[in-house]
Scaffold this motif. Structure first.
Motif, PDB file in Angstrom:
ATOM      1  N   ARG A 154       0.819  -1.195   0.000  1.00 60.40           N
ATOM      2  CA  ARG A 154       0.000   0.000   0.000  1.00 60.40           C
ATOM      3  C   ARG A 154       0.864   1.260   0.000  1.00 60.40           C
ATOM      4  O   ARG A 154       0.646   2.180  -0.780  1.00 60.40           O
ATOM      5  N   VAL A 155       1.857   1.263   0.891  1.00 61.32           N
ATOM      6  CA  VAL A 155       2.726   2.440   1.011  1.00 61.32           C
ATOM      7  C   VAL A 155       3.509   2.649  -0.284  1.00 61.32           C
ATOM      8  O   VAL A 155       3.602   3.765  -0.808  1.00 61.32           O
ATOM      9  N   CYS A 156       4.044   1.560  -0.832  1.00 62.23           N
ATOM     10  CA  CYS A 156       4.845   1.673  -2.069  1.00 62.23           C
ATOM     11  C   CYS A 156       4.002   2.216  -3.219  1.00 62.23           C
ATOM     12  O   CYS A 156       4.402   3.169  -3.894  1.00 62.23           O
ATOM     13  N   SER A 157       2.848   1.620  -3.437  1.00 59.46           N
ATOM     14  CA  SER A 157       2.062   2.051  -4.595  1.00 59.46           C
ATOM     15  C   SER A 157       1.521   3.454  -4.368  1.00 59.46           C
ATOM     16  O   SER A 157       1.443   4.259  -5.295  1.00 59.46           O
ATOM     17  N   GLY A 158       1.177   3.759  -3.112  1.00 60.90           N
ATOM     18  CA  GLY A 158       0.680   5.110  -2.812  1.00 60.90           C
ATOM     19  C   GLY A 158       1.734   6.163  -3.079  1.00 60.90           C
ATOM     20  O   GLY A 158       1.463   7.169  -3.740  1.00 60.90           O
ATOM     21  N   SER A 159       2.957   5.931  -2.613  1.00 60.86           N
ATOM     22  CA  SER A 159       3.975   6.970  -2.819  1.00 60.86           C
ATOM     23  C   SER A 159       4.428   7.015  -4.269  1.00 60.86           C
ATOM     24  O   SER A 159       4.749   8.096  -4.780  1.00 60.86           O
ATOM     25  N   ALA A 160       4.433   5.864  -4.943  1.00 59.58           N
ATOM     26  CA  ALA A 160       4.829   5.888  -6.359  1.00 59.58           C
ATOM     27  C   ALA A 160       3.846   6.704  -7.174  1.00 59.58           C
ATOM     28  O   ALA A 160       4.240   7.544  -7.990  1.00 59.58           O
ATOM     29  N   SER A 161       2.546   6.487  -6.938  1.00 53.29           N
ATOM     30  CA  SER A 161       1.573   7.227  -7.749  1.00 53.29           C
ATOM     31  C   SER A 161       1.598   8.712  -7.383  1.00 53.29           C
ATOM     32  O   SER A 161       1.448   9.568  -8.244  1.00 53.29           O
ATOM     33  N   GLU A 162       1.831   9.003  -6.101  1.00 47.31           N
ATOM     34  CA  GLU A 162       1.919  10.408  -5.688  1.00 47.31           C
ATOM     35  C   GLU A 162       3.123  11.089  -6.364  1.00 47.31           C
ATOM     36  O   GLU A 162       3.032  12.217  -6.846  1.00 47.31           O
ATOM     37  N   PHE A 163       4.243  10.382  -6.418  1.00 49.63           N
ATOM     38  CA  PHE A 163       5.444  10.942  -7.052  1.00 49.63           C
ATOM     39  C   PHE A 163       5.194  11.194  -8.541  1.00 49.63           C
ATOM     40  O   PHE A 163       5.568  12.235  -9.077  1.00 49.63           O
ATOM     41  N   LEU A 164       4.552  10.238  -9.199  1.00 51.08           N
ATOM     42  CA  LEU A 164       4.262  10.398 -10.625  1.00 51.08           C
ATOM     43  C   LEU A 164       3.349  11.592 -10.865  1.00 51.08           C
ATOM     44  O   LEU A 164       3.487  12.313 -11.851  1.00 51.08           O
ATOM     45  N   ARG A 165       2.401  11.810  -9.934  1.00 50.23           N
ATOM     46  CA  ARG A 165       1.463  12.915 -10.102  1.00 50.23           C
ATOM     47  C   ARG A 165       2.110  14.265  -9.857  1.00 50.23           C
ATOM     48  O   ARG A 165       1.662  15.266 -10.385  1.00 50.23           O
ATOM     49  N   ARG A 166       3.118  14.300  -8.987  1.00 52.15           N
ATOM     50  CA  ARG A 166       3.674  15.607  -8.601  1.00 52.15           C
ATOM     51  C   ARG A 166       4.951  15.973  -9.353  1.00 52.15           C
ATOM     52  O   ARG A 166       5.631  16.916  -8.978  1.00 52.15           O
ATOM     53  N   THR A 167       5.321  15.223 -10.364  1.00 55.15           N
ATOM     54  CA  THR A 167       6.499  15.589 -11.154  1.00 55.15           C
ATOM     55  C   THR A 167       6.093  15.753 -12.620  1.00 55.15           C
ATOM     56  O   THR A 167       5.131  15.132 -13.067  1.00 55.15           O
ATOM     57  N   PRO A 168       6.809  16.609 -13.355  1.00 49.92           N
ATOM     58  CA  PRO A 168       6.384  16.927 -14.725  1.00 49.92           C
ATOM     59  C   PRO A 168       6.588  15.760 -15.699  1.00 49.92           C
ATOM     60  O   PRO A 168       7.585  15.047 -15.612  1.00 49.92           O
ATOM     61  N   LEU A 169       5.630  15.629 -16.602  1.00 48.84           N
ATOM     62  CA  LEU A 169       5.709  14.574 -17.615  1.00 48.84           C
ATOM     63  C   LEU A 169       6.973  14.708 -18.458  1.00 48.84           C
ATOM     64  O   LEU A 169       7.640  13.720 -18.768  1.00 48.84           O
TER      65      LEU A 169
END
Lengths: 219, 226
Positions: free
Chosen positions: A52-67
């Motif tokens: 849960r923690v891994c997938s949560g932080s991974a998706s958060e990181f992807l959302r908060r950094t530029p494409l």
């Protein structure tokens, strides 16, 4: 300065060919994002805390950094570690990863909207977790998500223009090439803009129509 | 990695440019979103139609295409903007077009009775918005606005493609000089992550500030969601 219609018509076939690649990248990226987004959403609900923690932080990181930076990262770093893939695949990978983080939120909301009684019913009928998800939860959760998921596909369609910077010969790249060789940027770039509108506006209208239908059925 | 330290001043300079662009574009986007959102909600119809066309054009095309257009086509039309000005105007208008829908949605979510109460009390337009509508709409608009501001930060790297030396541009230079793609890009990914998180934190504080004393906050939020 005038807009040279003859020149615009002359470059149109090349730009339409470029758009074919834009659409390929959008479709590839969407398929990846839809699958990965669901995987993120399911992992976020997992009983395993680490997952849960891994997938949560991974998706958060992807959302908060530029494409664009993610795209550069994939395009320049993967070959360094020995993974050589064609630029278009690097592009699809970046688009898919970036959007999957957003789509996982749509899946989450959709799954949470399924009434609790449905879970209890599946439990009462002694359904296996896979059966519960496949036969009870997802069939009810996914149709209302279609408009929201569709919006992210439209967003990705516009973002594919970025693939021009990693040498993918999509529409924007074609327009830049034409501009570089003829010193006429106005016509190709304007035509690309119009082609984008011609595709995105009907899709957005169709999504609004579906959205209204979904709401009517729910009401 | 140690090699990278000597390039830190360059990255810092890029970071300053990125922050400048983000702040100026955010101000433009907020003003555009507010004005266009109010027009879309309650405007004279020709004005509403013009704003509608602007929104569809900016939401229907890629921001990269818009930026490119501003750089290569506007000068040919006789409008010469500095790269910085062109970048903040394009990004501001782009995000503003999305923001205007947020503003319109928030105004729509203010219950009808509140608007009618203003008429009943004979409030002037200024008083109506200042004391009744805006304080309520503000609470609903803040959370989606936070997301838009993160999106705005995330499109600023596009300016590196049109000659502005922002954080991403400097990173590309550092990458070419050190040959270390992994460390360079990882560094700026983390920097962007921190900046996004800071924006979200600021807006959370604002949301708490503007929700103070609002008992119907939860119910209003539900109304905005539907």
């Amino acid at each position: 300065m005038t807009f040279d219609f003859d020149f615009a018509l002359q470059v149109l076939p090349d730009l339409v060919r470029g758009f074919a690649i834009t659409i390929q990248a959008t479709v590839g990226g969407s398929v990846l994002a839809l699958a990965l987004g669901l995987a993120f959403a399911l992992a976020n609900r997992s009983e395993n805390r680490l997952l849960r923690v891994c997938s949560g932080s991974a998706s958060e990181f992807l959302r908060r950094t530029p494409l664009l930076v993610q795209l550069f990262f994939i395009f320049y770093v993967l070959p360094d570690v020995g993974i050589v893939i064609p630029p278009i695949w690097a592009g699809i990978l970046a688009l898919g990863l970036h959007s999957s983080a957003y789509m996982s939120e749509v899946y989450r909301a959709g799954i949470e909207a399924v009434p609790k009684g449905q879970w209890e019913a599946a439990l009462a009928l002694n359904y296996h977790p896979v059966q519960t998800w496949r036969r009870v939860i997802l069939p009810q959760a996914i149709p209302p998500m279609v408009p929201a998921l569709g919006n992210y596909v439209v967003l990705m369609f516009k973002e594919t223009a970025l693939l021009a910077v990693i040498t993918v010969p999509e529409a924007m790249n074609t327009a830049r090439d034409i501009g570089n060789s003829t010193y006429q940027y106005t016509e190709p770039v304007t035509v690309v803009g119009i082609l984008y509108l011609l595709i995105s506006i009907p899709v957005v209208l169709a999504l609004r129509f579906i959205e209204r239908r979904v709401h009517q059925e729910a009401a | 990695m140690s090699q990278l330290y000597s390039f830190l001043p360059m990255l810092l300079q890029g970071l300053v440019t990125t922050i400048q662009i983000t702040v100026v574009a955010a101000v433009i986007a907020t003003v555009v979103a507010t004005v266009c959102g109010v027009i879309r909600y309650s405007g004279w119809w020709p004005l509403r139609a013009i704003v509608g066309i602007y929104i569809e054009i900016f939401r229907g095309t890629s921001c990269y295409v818009q930026l490119f257009w501003a750089f290569f086509v506007l000068p040919l039309l006789g409008v010469t903007l500095s790269p910085f000005a062109a970048a903040v105007v394009v990004i501001g208008l782009n995000v503003g077009s999305y923001g205007s829908e947020v503003v319109r949605g928030a105004l729509k979510a203010v219950p009808r009775g509140q608007w009618e109460a203003c008429v009943a009390l004979n409030y002037s337009t200024w008083h109506k918005y200042r004391y009744v509508i805006v304080p309520q709409a503000m609470r609903l608009a803040i959370a989606p606005m936070a997301n838009l501001m993160v999106d705005l930060l995330k499109i600023t790297p596009l300016v590196s493609l049109v000659t502005i030396s922002d954080l991403t541009y400097e990173a590309m230079v550092v990458r070419q000089q050190t040959g270390n793609s992994f460390a360079t890009f990882l560094t700026i990914l983390v920097v962007y992550f921190v900046l996004s998180s800071a924006i979200i934190a600021v807006f959370r504080r604002l949301e708490i500030h503007f929700s103070r004393g609002a008992e119907t906050f939860a119910t209003n939020k539900e109304a905005a969601a539907t």
